[in-house]
Design a protein around this motif. Structure first.
Motif: not given
Lengths: 418, 301, 268
Positions: A349-351, A353-354, A357, A383
């Protein structure tokens, strides 16, 4: 109920798998742009015998920008006896027609096409009409808000020295990057999309995309394909897949940089994303099967599939959120009983979305950006915005595909002041 | 607790918010709107800068000077030293300006800056320069090493082994009859060696259209010459040998080798030979136009 | 021909300065493969170390949060054979009918105003909509089926702690993979390492404070807020500081690298 829960959990796992594929793709492309062998276009060829070119400019109420694109094309160093410029005035109700006619009086190689009355409005339909009168074998297309530098036509057209090249795509750079938060973020997005994503796909011999502007294609091929499908809003993506499926390739010319005007208003941006998503997903429905039936390599098919699904994934993600909400209230948040799986699901979930970027950051770094890199965390709020309007576009695409209803072309509003 | 939490969320945004307020890096990427591909770019740009700098100096005074400091770039003034017809010596930090119409070197010449010749220049002693701007003809009879570019307004003839910099331009003709290295060469006519005869292409075989290959390709003639009307493009190496006349461009993502007898392009037109990683040319070959590599350019005579 | 080797300075003449502005297409960063692999090895080792010390990390997280939120006790659960996971244990409560109704009304009002008025930039509006929509769904759920709510505060606590430890263990690997790309100078390695330490430290502090705050809310203001803790303020929020630190770090190294030709190479 148990079956429903299994189904919902399976969907989440599938989603994790899909997102992981996209994470891998972002990292692969960025590493390729950083470390891999870079493939350049054919721009080093100098040839005094350039082919006849028709430069097409779709225009619907473009009075704010028309004179800039026409002046820029008039100033091109391309031999004028080998060039015609066809501004396609598509049902404009402002002063576009007058501006175009003024230019046509001064420059005989400007040959306006006025589309009026009952003719269907929209870029694909206008392009089809223009192809009927265009004399050039190579068709260059610029949206009306673009300002190409003096040598760009040559830089694009020279790529057709290679007979396998069906289309070529240049790099888009927002001229109004510093206008407001939206344009600043779009500037970063564009950098990631071109400097890394397109270049890496070209390097790796995958599916670089023809973007419908700052680009060119062979007229004979498009005519052979029966012209542009007027029911599809993304004629550029459609042409990309048509070309690849038929054994041609698209060249990405990173050097052919051109200014565009990025949307300055969130509503306009929302409409733009929705239209892109609508068109792109229409192409997904039409070309997914032909793509896998084609003679392309496995990696090209895989990249093509990921590219086709790029505007469908946000909808799948939103479904995933609904799915998770149901699981949450049913008390089934532990997707699988395994500790490691749960850990992975949450961390992706975190990575997940990272990862985009990371790609954008590296692209802006290559471009020499400094303080603008600090805007990256603001993408957190974009997002959901992107996901929402892309999903609406997906739903539009499903609707128009099922009902066979003609999609309506929503023009992107211009902001340039005189 | 809520305050600390909100603060921890806010902190990563602070640099972004500062940038949004200060707008330090808001300008669009610079695209040079008047950019046009020009093989004479280096020479023309330098000429323009030189012209602007010299225009500030009294012309009559200039004729009598032996050296002068002129503001060529924004950093610091450059020293220009003048010669009339004979030039030579070590001038590591000075731009060498040769005034004569017909000049020559009389001893080895070395400078880390540019050499400018107002007329023709004959190099009879080993010479090293960063760049060369020659308004007449250039004849090289002794080893020459140029780090950056050579711009010749007349004809250029290279008869001694040389390093020809990253860009070698002549507005007329270039003849190279010695082993050299290069990156880019441009002239209306480039001759490697002296021996191409028009009669070589009597009764040729012909290939109409373009040739494209994803693999390495080799084109070699035996008894009969060959004319290829279109471009030759390959993802890998291209090797062409013998009496082959390619009327289009040659482009390889890897290397290009053209050996003995090959002609590219035709009089009055400009065509290109591009090998992204290398271009090797062996005499006698002729190119009407442009030769380019981002890697290694080798001429063997 | 062999160079006469006069030792020219690196390209600094006027034409190069001009080219640099316009040569983005062919710009490449110099890198040192050995330094890259060395960094990756280091980050992988740290990642491996953290994974093999999950129990200790969860304990450290729990005592730190417990220090802030004292109304909880530290508990443990066996997650894999012989591996215990520590978490904060407390008692929460279901929302009352009245407060659920109140929150529902507030949600409806916010969503209505958001729909009707356009003074907030659209991305923030959509984000707010998302937050209040989930809160509204939660309120409706508790109004209708509140009695059947399937979680205790301990269930939530375990899930949260596992997620957070997951992020700790992945930061060295995935974030390290992002910054190890830059290996063009020794000072970058130091910058990389400092950034890496900073991200780990920030992650830990952030996780501990959030852990304490979430449990405090669940205990004192009911389970009504739990859904939002998962969907809006959960692992998705970690992206903010990761991208914030990454962006800031990049801006610093870009500022230095931009002025130094020796860190760059071109395709031609």
């Amino acid at each position: 109920m148990a079956l429903l829960i299994i189904f919902l959990k399976t969907y989440i796992m599938l989603l994790v798998f899909i997102i992981t594929a996209y994470i891998f793709r972002h990292y692969l492309f960025t590493y390729n742009r950083a470390f891999g062998e870079q493939k350049v276009s054919y721009h080093d060829i100098l040839d005094s015998e350039m082919t006849y070119v028709s430069a097409l400019i779709p225009m619907h109420n473009e009075e704010k920008v028309a004179k800039y694109i026409l002046s820029a094309l008039v100033d091109q160093d391309y031999p004028k006896d080998k060039l015609e410029i066809i501004p396609m005035n598509d049902h404009s109700t402002d002063k576009t027609k007058e501006i175009v006619e003024d230019f046509a009086k001064k420059y005989p190689f400007i040959k306006p096409l006025h589309r009026l009355g009952d003719e269907p409005r929209g870029k694909p339909a206008a392009l089809n009409d223009a192809l009927k009168i265009a004399k050039g074998e190579i068709i260059v297309v610029y949206d009306a808000d673009y300002i190409p530098p003096k040598g760009q036509l040559r830089e694009l057209v020279v790529n057709f020295s290679d007979p396998d090249v069906g289309a070529v795509m240049g790099r888009v750079v927002p001229i109004n990057a510093g206008k407001n938060l939206l344009t600043r973020l779009l500037d970063l997005e564009r950098a990631g999309g071109y400097q890394v994503d397109q270049q890496a796909r070209y390097n790796l011999d995958l599916i670089p995309q023809y973007g419908g502007t700052v680009g060119a294609f062979r007229k004979s091929l498009v005519l052979e394909f029966g012209g542009f499908d007027t029911s599809i809003l993304a004629e550029d993506t459609e042409l990309t897949f048509r070309l690849f499926v038929n054994g041609y390739k698209v060249v990405y010319a990173n050097k052919a940089e051109c200014y565009e005007e990025a949307p300055e208003d969130w509503r306009v941006r929302a409409r733009q994303i929705r239209r892109w998503s609508h068109g792109h997903n229409q192409v997904l429905f039409k070309y997914l099967v032909p793509l896998w039936r084609s003679n392309l390599s496995f990696l090209q098919k895989l990249d093509g599939t990921l590219l086709l699904f790029i505007y469908a994934v946000p909808f799948l993600l939103l479904l995933g959120i609904v799915d998770s909400l149901i699981l949450f209230f049913l008390g089934e948040m532990e997707i699988l009983s395994g500790f490691w799986i749960l850990l992975g699901v949450v961390a992706y979930n975190t990575f997940g979305n990272f990862a985009p970027f990371f790609q954008i950051g590296f692209a802006v770094f290559l471009d020499g950006g400094v303080e603008r890199l600090r805007l990256l965390p603001i993408f957190y709020f974009i997002f959901l915005f992107n996901a929402w309007y892309t999903s609406l576009g997906f739903i539009d695409a499903v609707r128009t595909t099922i009902t066979k209803k003609q999609a309506v072309w929503h023009k992107t509003e211009r902001f340039r002041s005189a | 607790m809520i305050f600390i939490f909100l603060l921890l969320i806010l902190i990563p945004f602070i640099p972004a918010l500062v940038e949004l307020a200060v707008k330090k890096d808001k300008d669009p990427l610079i695209i040079k709107q008047d950019y046009s591909k020009d093989p004479a770019f280096f020479g023309k740009s330098f000429s323009k800068i030189l012209e602007e700098a010299i225009s500030k100096v009294d012309i009559e005074l200039l004729d009598s000077l032996k050296s002068i400091d002129i503001p060529l770039s924004s950093d610091k003034p450059e020293k220009l030293i003048f010669f009339t017809n004979e030039v030579g010596g070590k001038h590591p930090r000075s731009i060498v300006f040769v005034r004569g119409q017909e000049s020559k070197t009389v001893e080895p010449l070395t400078t880390n800056k540019e050499v400018i010749a107002y007329g023709s220049l004959r190099i009879e002693h080993s010479t090293f320069a960063r760049s060369m701007l020659i308004f007449g003809n250039l004849e090289v009879k002794a080893p020459l090493e140029v780090a950056r570019w050579i711009h010749v307004e007349g004809e250029a003839t290279i008869k001694a082994p040389s390093i020809l910099g990253i860009n070698f331009y002549s507005s007329e003709k270039i003849t190279i009859d010695a082993s050299c290295t290069f990156t880019r060469i441009y002239a209306k006519e480039i001759n490697i060696g002296w021996g191409i005869k028009k009669s070589s292409f009597n009764n040729p075989a012909r290939i109409e259209g373009n040739i494209k290959s994803k693999e390495a390709m080799s084109i070699k003639t035996a008894d009969r010459s060959l004319i290829i009307e279109g471009n030759i493009i390959s993802e890998k190496d291209i090797i062409i040998e013998g009496d082959v006349w390619v009327k289009g461009n040659i482009f390889s993502h890897e290397g290009v080798v053209i050996i003995k007898g090959v002609v590219v392009g035709m009089e009055g037109a400009i065509k290109s030979v591009v090998g992204k990683k290398s271009v090797i040319m062996e005499g006698n070959t002729k190119i009407y136009g442009y030769v380019h590599t981002d890697g290694e350019g080798i001429i063997k005579v | 021909m062999k160079s006469m080797g006069l030792g020219l300075e690196p390209l600094k003449s006027f034409e190069v300065n001009k080219v640099i502005d316009y040569a983005r297409f062919g710009r490449l960063l110099k890198n040192d493969k050995a330094l890259f692999f060395m960094q990756m090895f280091l980050y992988f080792c740290v990642s491996f170390y953290l994974v093999s010390h999950i129990s200790s990390i969860s304990y450290l997280l729990s005592i730190t949060s417990n220090f802030i939120f004292t109304e909880a006790s530290i508990n443990k659960k066996e997650i894999v054979d012989g591996v215990y996971f520590y978490f904060l244990s407390s008692s929460g409560r279901l929302p009352t009918y009245l407060e659920t109704l109140f929150v529902l009304l507030v949600c409806i009002l916010v969503l209505f105003f958001n729909y009707k008025f356009d003074f907030i930039p659209r991305p923030f509006k959509i984000w707010l909509n998302f937050v209040f929509l989930i809160l509204m769904l939660s309120s409706v759920y508790f109004l209708l089926f509140g009695y059947a709510f399937p979680y205790t505060i301990d269930d939530f606590s375990i899930l949260y702690a596992i997620a957070q430890v997951g992020i700790f263990t992945l930061i060295p690997f995935l974030f390290g993979f992002s910054i190890a790309l830059f290996s063009f100078s020794w000072w970058v390695l130091i910058a990389n390492f400092l950034t890496f330490i900073l991200s780990l430290a920030y992650s830990f502090v952030f996780a501990a404070v959030r852990y304490a705050l979430f449990l405090y809310i669940l205990k004192n203001y009911s389970f009504l807020w739990m859904a939002n803790m998962f969907f809006n303020f959960g692992p998705l929020l970690d992206m903010i500081y990761i991208s914030g630190i990454y962006g800031f770090y990049l801006s610093i190294i870009s500022k230095v690298a931009k002025k130094n030709l020796r860190y760059w190479k071109w395709l031609y």
